[in-house]
Design a protein around this motif. Sequence first.
Motif, PDB file in Angstrom:
ATOM      1  N   ALA A   1      -9.317   8.681   6.237  1.00  0.00           N
ATOM      2  CA  ALA A   1      -8.252   7.447   6.255  1.00  0.00           C
ATOM      3  C   ALA A   1      -7.549   7.807   7.480  1.00  0.00           C
ATOM      4  O   ALA A   1      -7.199   8.864   7.729  1.00  0.00           O
TER       5      ALA A   1
ATOM      6  N   THR B   1      -8.541   1.616   2.581  1.00  0.00           N
ATOM      7  CA  THR B   1      -7.428   2.513   1.995  1.00  0.00           C
ATOM      8  C   THR B   1      -6.183   1.732   2.135  1.00  0.00           C
ATOM      9  O   THR B   1      -6.068   0.823   2.993  1.00  0.00           O
ATOM     10  N   ALA B   2      -5.219   2.618   1.600  1.00  0.00           N
ATOM     11  CA  ALA B   2      -3.856   2.118   1.777  1.00  0.00           C
ATOM     12  C   ALA B   2      -3.388   2.228   3.207  1.00  0.00           C
ATOM     13  O   ALA B   2      -2.687   1.355   3.550  1.00  0.00           O
ATOM     14  N   SER B   3      -3.860   3.279   4.017  1.00  0.00           N
ATOM     15  CA  SER B   3      -3.255   3.127   5.487  1.00  0.00           C
ATOM     16  C   SER B   3      -4.198   2.115   6.172  1.00  0.00           C
ATOM     17  O   SER B   3      -3.570   1.725   6.983  1.00  0.00           O
ATOM     18  N   GLU B   4      -5.265   1.755   5.953  1.00  0.00           N
ATOM     19  CA  GLU B   4      -5.940   0.789   6.467  1.00  0.00           C
ATOM     20  C   GLU B   4      -5.479  -0.619   6.509  1.00  0.00           C
ATOM     21  O   GLU B   4      -5.390  -1.527   7.157  1.00  0.00           O
TER      22      GLU B   4
ATOM     23  N   ASN C   1      -0.490   8.146  -1.172  1.00  0.00           N
ATOM     24  CA  ASN C   1      -1.396   7.913  -2.352  1.00  0.00           C
ATOM     25  C   ASN C   1      -2.879   7.582  -1.722  1.00  0.00           C
ATOM     26  O   ASN C   1      -3.314   6.552  -1.471  1.00  0.00           O
ATOM     27  N   ARG C   2      -3.686   8.816  -1.548  1.00  0.00           N
ATOM     28  CA  ARG C   2      -4.930   8.751  -0.828  1.00  0.00           C
ATOM     29  C   ARG C   2      -6.029   7.984  -1.735  1.00  0.00           C
ATOM     30  O   ARG C   2      -7.102   7.842  -1.214  1.00  0.00           O
ATOM     31  N   ASP C   3      -5.626   7.908  -3.055  1.00  0.00           N
ATOM     32  CA  ASP C   3      -6.761   7.307  -4.033  1.00  0.00           C
ATOM     33  C   ASP C   3      -6.464   5.855  -3.969  1.00  0.00           C
ATOM     34  O   ASP C   3      -7.491   5.233  -4.622  1.00  0.00           O
ATOM     35  N   TRP C   4      -5.376   5.324  -3.697  1.00  0.00           N
ATOM     36  CA  TRP C   4      -5.299   3.744  -3.449  1.00  0.00           C
ATOM     37  C   TRP C   4      -6.435   2.999  -2.946  1.00  0.00           C
ATOM     38  O   TRP C   4      -6.600   3.414  -1.717  1.00  0.00           O
ATOM     39  N   ARG C   5      -6.938   1.844  -3.481  1.00  0.00           N
ATOM     40  CA  ARG C   5      -7.735   1.013  -2.751  1.00  0.00           C
ATOM     41  C   ARG C   5      -7.589  -0.290  -3.149  1.00  0.00           C
ATOM     42  O   ARG C   5      -6.874  -0.787  -4.155  1.00  0.00           O
TER      43      ARG C   5
ATOM     44  N   PRO D   1       0.983  -1.004   0.112  1.00  0.00           N
ATOM     45  CA  PRO D   1       0.031  -0.046   0.084  1.00  0.00           C
ATOM     46  C   PRO D   1       0.795   1.249  -0.021  1.00  0.00           C
ATOM     47  O   PRO D   1       1.700   1.539   0.856  1.00  0.00           O
TER      48      PRO D   1
END
Length: 276
Positions: free
Chosen positions: A269, A199-202, A173-177, A169
């Motif tokens: 996120a 999300t990437a952070s999750e 990039n806040r749009d990555w899923r 992740p």
Amino acid sequence: MMPEESLEGLSLKCGPLGEHDRLLTLLSEDGGLSRLAVPGARRPRSSLAAAVPLSQLRLQIGGGRGLRRVRQLRVIHSFGQLGQRLETLAAAQSLAELCLHLVPDGDGVAGALDDLTLQLHRLEQVVSERQDNLEALAIAVHGHVHLLALGGYGLPLQSCARTGEPLAPPLDNRDWRCSLLPSEGLVIGAVAGAMMVLTASELALLQRLPRPGLPRCRDGTLMGPAWVWLRLLDLVQMWCLQHLGRRGKALRLLQGCFSSDVQGRQGAAPSLPPND
């Protein structure tokens, strides 16, 4: 008549049996789940009255080929302190419920008893040290990830279930899923029909959970806010429903303890540091 033997383990569940007895479900390292009759345990002055859930017990058992009977009982450690807070009790019960559905009768799952006992001791610290309620929620999620892996139902966290591409992740990039498809695993992208989109952070937080300790920031606080841990709790429930055929009742109770934390936050996120 089978000879008497000693058995040591953790009591996961107790229920009534007849007028004065109890039915005890014990988790042991080698024997998996054992269901035992505890004669007279519901009588207040019984020497076997300590046969209660969430206690480490050393038992002397005997009887025939049917339901074996507890002859003697010694409490090694009681986790009764967990009942002082609803969050810790619900977290502990959720882990016990998972073991009831994960561990087969008469056949142990290597490491399950040790891991469950470790998580219960951590929950005891939450009570004794008056830690934040979020600690109990994180311990429950962390424990589920560990126990599912030990039982052969681990979450596939390292590669895309469809392409085999590494799940790396990009935190910038806040749009990555990526998407959870319980029958397959995690798939890169927002996929139609997904049970949950992360999300990437999750995902980065989820990928830290197989490690021995809880994911913490440098100041010792837990990574991720309560509403993200609740999303991971949802993910665990979906995985259990798909692969074990049920989701735990205690998990829903634990979820209810934090209902106010999740309202209005589902679209945000968490902010996490890069993976070590």
